[in-house]
Design a protein around this motif. Sequence first.
Motif, PDB file in Angstrom:
ATOM      1  N   SER A  12      -2.952  -0.578   3.857  1.00  0.00           N
ATOM      2  CA  SER A  12      -2.772   0.391   2.770  1.00  0.00           C
ATOM      3  C   SER A  12      -1.440   0.219   2.046  1.00  0.00           C
ATOM      4  O   SER A  12      -1.325   0.592   0.881  1.00  0.00           O
ATOM      5  CB  SER A  12      -2.884   1.822   3.302  1.00  0.00           C
ATOM      6  OG  SER A  12      -1.845   2.095   4.217  1.00  0.00           O
ATOM      7  N   ALA A 122      -5.418   3.159   0.063  1.00  0.00           N
ATOM      8  CA  ALA A 122      -5.877   2.110  -0.844  1.00  0.00           C
ATOM      9  C   ALA A 122      -7.366   1.920  -0.583  1.00  0.00           C
ATOM     10  O   ALA A 122      -7.852   2.210   0.510  1.00  0.00           O
ATOM     11  CB  ALA A 122      -5.123   0.804  -0.608  1.00  0.00           C
ATOM     12  N   ASP A 123      -8.061   1.434  -1.587  1.00  0.00           N
ATOM     13  CA  ASP A 123      -9.488   1.152  -1.416  1.00  0.00           C
ATOM     14  C   ASP A 123      -9.693   0.146  -0.299  1.00  0.00           C
ATOM     15  O   ASP A 123      -8.865  -0.744  -0.084  1.00  0.00           O
ATOM     16  CB  ASP A 123     -10.089   0.587  -2.707  1.00  0.00           C
ATOM     17  CG  ASP A 123     -10.238   1.641  -3.785  1.00  0.00           C
ATOM     18  OD1 ASP A 123     -10.345   2.836  -3.447  1.00  0.00           O
ATOM     19  OD2 ASP A 123     -10.257   1.248  -4.969  1.00  0.00           O
ATOM     20  N   LEU A 126      -9.350  -3.551  -1.228  1.00  0.00           N
ATOM     21  CA  LEU A 126      -7.952  -3.948  -1.389  1.00  0.00           C
ATOM     22  C   LEU A 126      -7.286  -4.148  -0.034  1.00  0.00           C
ATOM     23  O   LEU A 126      -6.561  -5.118   0.191  1.00  0.00           O
ATOM     24  CB  LEU A 126      -7.175  -2.887  -2.176  1.00  0.00           C
ATOM     25  CG  LEU A 126      -7.333  -2.854  -3.678  1.00  0.00           C
ATOM     26  CD1 LEU A 126      -6.615  -1.643  -4.252  1.00  0.00           C
ATOM     27  CD2 LEU A 126      -6.790  -4.129  -4.297  1.00  0.00           C
ATOM     28  N   GLU A 153      -1.340   6.743  -3.537  1.00  0.00           N
ATOM     29  CA  GLU A 153      -2.442   5.809  -3.753  1.00  0.00           C
ATOM     30  C   GLU A 153      -1.855   4.459  -4.159  1.00  0.00           C
ATOM     31  O   GLU A 153      -1.240   4.332  -5.212  1.00  0.00           O
ATOM     32  CB  GLU A 153      -3.381   6.331  -4.852  1.00  0.00           C
ATOM     33  CG  GLU A 153      -4.544   5.414  -5.155  1.00  0.00           C
ATOM     34  CD  GLU A 153      -5.554   5.304  -4.025  1.00  0.00           C
ATOM     35  OE1 GLU A 153      -6.127   4.225  -3.854  1.00  0.00           O
ATOM     36  OE2 GLU A 153      -5.780   6.317  -3.322  1.00  0.00           O
ATOM     37  N   ASP A 155      -2.831   1.373  -5.411  1.00  0.00           N
ATOM     38  CA  ASP A 155      -3.934   0.680  -6.057  1.00  0.00           C
ATOM     39  C   ASP A 155      -3.492  -0.258  -7.171  1.00  0.00           C
ATOM     40  O   ASP A 155      -4.298  -0.667  -7.998  1.00  0.00           O
ATOM     41  CB  ASP A 155      -4.922   1.708  -6.615  1.00  0.00           C
ATOM     42  CG  ASP A 155      -4.263   2.676  -7.589  1.00  0.00           C
ATOM     43  OD1 ASP A 155      -3.038   2.568  -7.818  1.00  0.00           O
ATOM     44  OD2 ASP A 155      -4.968   3.555  -8.105  1.00  0.00           O
ATOM     45  N   SER A 156      -2.194  -0.587  -7.177  1.00  0.00           N
ATOM     46  CA  SER A 156      -1.677  -1.394  -8.271  1.00  0.00           C
ATOM     47  C   SER A 156      -0.681  -2.422  -7.736  1.00  0.00           C
ATOM     48  O   SER A 156      -0.906  -3.013  -6.696  1.00  0.00           O
ATOM     49  CB  SER A 156      -1.039  -0.459  -9.308  1.00  0.00           C
ATOM     50  OG  SER A 156      -0.650  -1.170 -10.456  1.00  0.00           O
TER      51      SER A 156
END
Length: 173
Positions: A12, A122-123, A126, A153, A155-156
Amino acid sequence: MKTFLVTGPIGSGKSEVCRYLASKGYPVYDCDSRTKGLYESVPGLKSRIATALGIDWSEIGIIFSDSRRREMLERIVFPLVAEDIRAWKSGLDSRLAFIESAIATEKKEFDGLYDGVLLVTADYSLRCGRNPKAAQRDSLQTFDLPGADWVLENDSTIEELHLKTDDILCRLI
């Protein structure tokens, strides 16, 4: 001093958040590396664990697929880790400190060792891309979003993760 748990599933980004916090001068206790240190520094610990689990120390990775042995290991090791965290905290002179652990919220031995929880998420795809062990270990951990004080989150980019971490830090100070 306020102590915050940085937690989240494997892959994550919790370690990256903690590296960033450490780079800003905040004390960070990494449960994984400190536990490995205890295996080496506590006399007889590895042989005690191996005997209790009925394995050779070189087979310790079996805990990730054998819940009974994992629980036996945790009963031996977690009280030592909690004691080590207390000793670490007692030697600090800081307004904020952080503990990195994927499992501390689920284990009673860690109750009372932190004042708040920062959950890094995180997804799944990912996380698997970041760490191949995520698929294997994902089922060993649960993360309760409502139980977290802050959710970050991831996610980037790493830069975006750092900005989000700075935003949370502003609220903690």
